[in-house]
Design an enzyme around this catalytic site. Structure first.
Site, PDB file in Angstrom:
ATOM      1  NE  ARG A  60      -2.239  -1.319   3.650  1.00  0.00           N
ATOM      2  CZ  ARG A  60      -1.702  -0.513   4.542  1.00  0.00           C
ATOM      3  NH1 ARG A  60      -1.761   0.806   4.369  1.00  0.00           N
ATOM      4  NH2 ARG A  60      -1.120  -0.988   5.623  1.00  0.00           N
ATOM      5  CE  LYS A 200      -6.618  -3.277   4.514  1.00  0.00           C
ATOM      6  NZ  LYS A 200      -7.411  -3.798   5.656  1.00  0.00           N
ATOM      7  CG  HIS A 219      -7.556  -3.284  10.297  1.00  0.00           C
ATOM      8  ND1 HIS A 219      -6.207  -3.074  10.445  1.00  0.00           N
ATOM      9  CD2 HIS A 219      -7.697  -4.027   9.171  1.00  0.00           C
ATOM     10  CE1 HIS A 219      -5.555  -3.667   9.456  1.00  0.00           C
ATOM     11  NE2 HIS A 219      -6.428  -4.250   8.675  1.00  0.00           N
ATOM     12  CB  SER A 239      -1.082  -6.012   7.234  1.00  0.00           C
ATOM     13  OG  SER A 239      -0.593  -6.992   6.368  1.00  0.00           O
ATOM     14  CE  LYS A 243      -6.565  -7.766  10.238  1.00  0.00           C
ATOM     15  NZ  LYS A 243      -5.162  -7.530   9.829  1.00  0.00           N
ATOM     16  CB  THR A 244      -5.603 -14.000   7.663  1.00  0.00           C
ATOM     17  OG1 THR A 244      -5.994 -12.731   7.128  1.00  0.00           O
ATOM     18  CG2 THR A 244      -6.098 -15.102   6.739  1.00  0.00           C
ATOM     19  CG  ASP A 258      -8.394  -7.094   6.593  1.00  0.00           C
ATOM     20  OD1 ASP A 258      -7.601  -6.966   7.545  1.00  0.00           O
ATOM     21  OD2 ASP A 258      -8.382  -6.337   5.612  1.00  0.00           O
ATOM     22  NE  ARG A 324      -1.121  -8.486   1.723  1.00  0.00           N
ATOM     23  CZ  ARG A 324      -1.616  -8.500   2.960  1.00  0.00           C
ATOM     24  NH1 ARG A 324      -2.612  -9.317   3.256  1.00  0.00           N
ATOM     25  NH2 ARG A 324      -1.146  -7.715   3.898  1.00  0.00           N
TER      26      ARG A 324
END
Length: 531
Positions: A60, A200, A219, A239, A243-244, A258, A324
């Protein structure tokens, strides 16, 4: 020329977008992959995946996110965290982008953001790249086929990577732009092929809209107990904090990985898919996510692979550490069919501590939870943002400052109210380093983290003995079955305890210095929790 299904009253020309040579509306996954291959955008991988590289930008560009400073939003945007753009700059950018797009082929996806229909918004995404259409079709929620003819967007996103902005002409920072105009209900993205900007930008949009409706945008990932949606847990984190990985628990039902909202009826996923980091993805530790890398339509982004066998190399980060895969939620076997859950019983705040100071899990009081939520301490993981090549300690308020257009107190007060109303046990989980800082210590063992979380979520962890941490004041379990006792006391994991004390003092001072900005608007109990 037009292809595909669309509301006849809501074609692009009816939005003032004219002159495009070909427009493909709402193509399904096979057609999008076929178009992307014909365009030379990537390669078909094993199992029908789509292999793609994003070129110059593999993460990003948070500093290139702009909001148009119109009268209607001038007083509600957190400008210290958001680059402003003039209305004239946006209009010029829009006009120049449309001129650039003339005589080209583009792909339109009409999608929904939000599983709770009472809170959802319709989003039209116009992309120059067919694989971006595939990506966002995974990430948002697909419109039922029979409703496409009646679809009308609340907001429109136009993404044209081949157009490069002019900072002087368009009132922006660089040739890369992510610009939101809340008055025109439009988002413009240009100068980057990184697909994460699509999702995003919409998350940022929801983070502005929903608080005014009393909905807490978060988030976070979320799951619930099998057969019991009321037993919901949410996992805040930036990130790379897990989380995932940690929400994809085979013993629980995955709500999403997410982005979620917390309304008066409970938790709902904003998205319809997952965007998982694949570096060093382990088929034994993370079998469900690993399996998606060989399923039809999964977008494999910035991964090195064998040109003959198409075998993916999960350890080669020569393109980026931010490699990813993007896939629909239903590719996870235990994913919720509704993407809804109850009010959370447990709130987990994930941090990747590059200092190696924090314990693997700590129990927080509500005031301490607010302190750590506003602090948002973690380490930016290599590759997630441009220029980040190794973990960098950072404070990202609400565990998502780059996507929070409103002032932090808005989100903090919402969370405080919801915890007070519905009750929840709050935990701080360190998925970062132990036995030393980054470069000396090692990453927290994932199996230990999973064991501690399982004990926390089923209530067992609350029954063990706790000690008070001398540095931060939160409670830390003394002994947990299946977890090495030494791991629960990070000072004991260091070979030099005085070096740990020095590092801990440094981190405590960083927390205190960062938190000064929030002191004017927080309550006394949160101030008391401040270090």
């Amino acid at each position: 020329m037009e292809y595909g299904r669309v509301n006849p009253d809501f074609r692009l020309e009816n939005q003032g977008i004219n002159g495009l040579e070909q427009v493909h509306y709402n193509l399904t996954e096979p057609a999008l992959i076929e178009a992307a291959m014909q365009n030379g955008e990537g390669r078909l991988g094993k199992g029908g995946t789509f292999l793609v590289a994003t070129g110059k930008f593999t993460g990003r560009s948070p500093n290139d996110r702009h909001v148009v400073k119109s009268e209607s939003v001038a007083d509600s945007i957190w400008w210290e965290n958001t680059a402003e753009m003039s209305e004239s700059g946006f209009h010029t950018l829009y006009s120049d982008m449309l001129s650039h797009m003339q005589n080209g082929t583009h792909y339109v996806q009409d999608l929904v953001a939000g599983a709770d229909f009472m809170q959802s918004i319709n989003v039209r995404v116009v992309t120059e790249l067919a694989w971006h259409g595939l990506f966002i079709r995974h990430m948002l929620r697909r419109t039922e086929h029979e409703y496409i003819d009646r679809f009308k967007a609340d907001y429109t996103v136009i993404n044209c990577p081949s157009f490069h902005a002019d900072p002087k002409r368009h009132d922006c920072r660089s040739e890369t732009v992510i610009a939101i105009n809340f008055d025109l209900k439009m988002i413009l993205i240009c100068g980057t092929e990184y697909a994460g900007e699509n999702k995003k930008s919409i998350f940022t949009l929801l983070n502005y809209i929903l608080p005014e409706k009393g909905v807490m945008p978060m988030h976070c990932s979320a799951n619930h107990a099998k057969g019991n949606p009321v037993d919901t847990a949410i996992f805040f984190g930036l990130s790379g904090t897990g989380k995932t990985t940690l929400s994809a628990d085979p013993n629980r039902i995955l709500i999403g990985d997410d982005e979620h909202g917390w309304s008066n009826t409970g938790i709902f996923n904003f998205e319809g898919g997952c965007y998982a980091k694949t570096i060093n993805l382990d088929p034994e530790a993370e079998p469900e996510i690993y399996a998606t890398t060989m399923k039809f339509g999964t977008v494999i982004e910035n991964m090195v692979y064998d040109k003959d066998t198409l075998e993916l190399d999960f350890s080669d980060d020569s393109l980026t550490a931010n490699m990813r895969c993007a896939y629909p939620l239903e590719y996870i076997s235990n994913a919720s069919k509704t993407s809804l859950g109850g009010h959370p019983k447990n709130i987990i705040m994930l941090t990747c501590d590059a200092f190696g100071v924090l314990p693997p899990i700590s129990r927080l009081t509500p005031a301490q939870a607010m302190y750590h939520f506003l602090s948002g301490f973690t380490a930016k993981v290599a590759g997630t943002e441009r220029g980040v090549t190794k973990p960098q300690p950072t404070f990202s308020t609400c565990f998502g400052a780059p996507f929070m257009p409103r002032h932090p107190e808005k989100y903090g007060n919402l969370l405080k109210e919801k915890i007070a109303r519905h009750g929840a046990t709050c935990w701080l989980v360190n998925t970062g380093w132990t036995g030393g800082a980054y470069g000396t210590g090692s990453r927290m063992p994932i199996m230990a983290t999973r064991t501690l979380l399982s004990e926390a979520l089923d209530g067992s962890l609350s029954l063990v003995d706790f000690r008070k941490d001398v540095n931060f004041g939160f409670e830390v379990p003394v002994s947990v079955p299946g977890v090495p006792e030494v791991l629960l006391n990070p000072r004991r994991t260091w070979s030099d305890s005085s070096a740990y004390d020095e590092q801990a003092a440094k981190l405590v001072a960083m927390f205190a210095d960062n938190f000064k900005q929030y002191l004017p608007f927080i309550d006394g109990d949160v101030k008391a929790a401040a270090i």
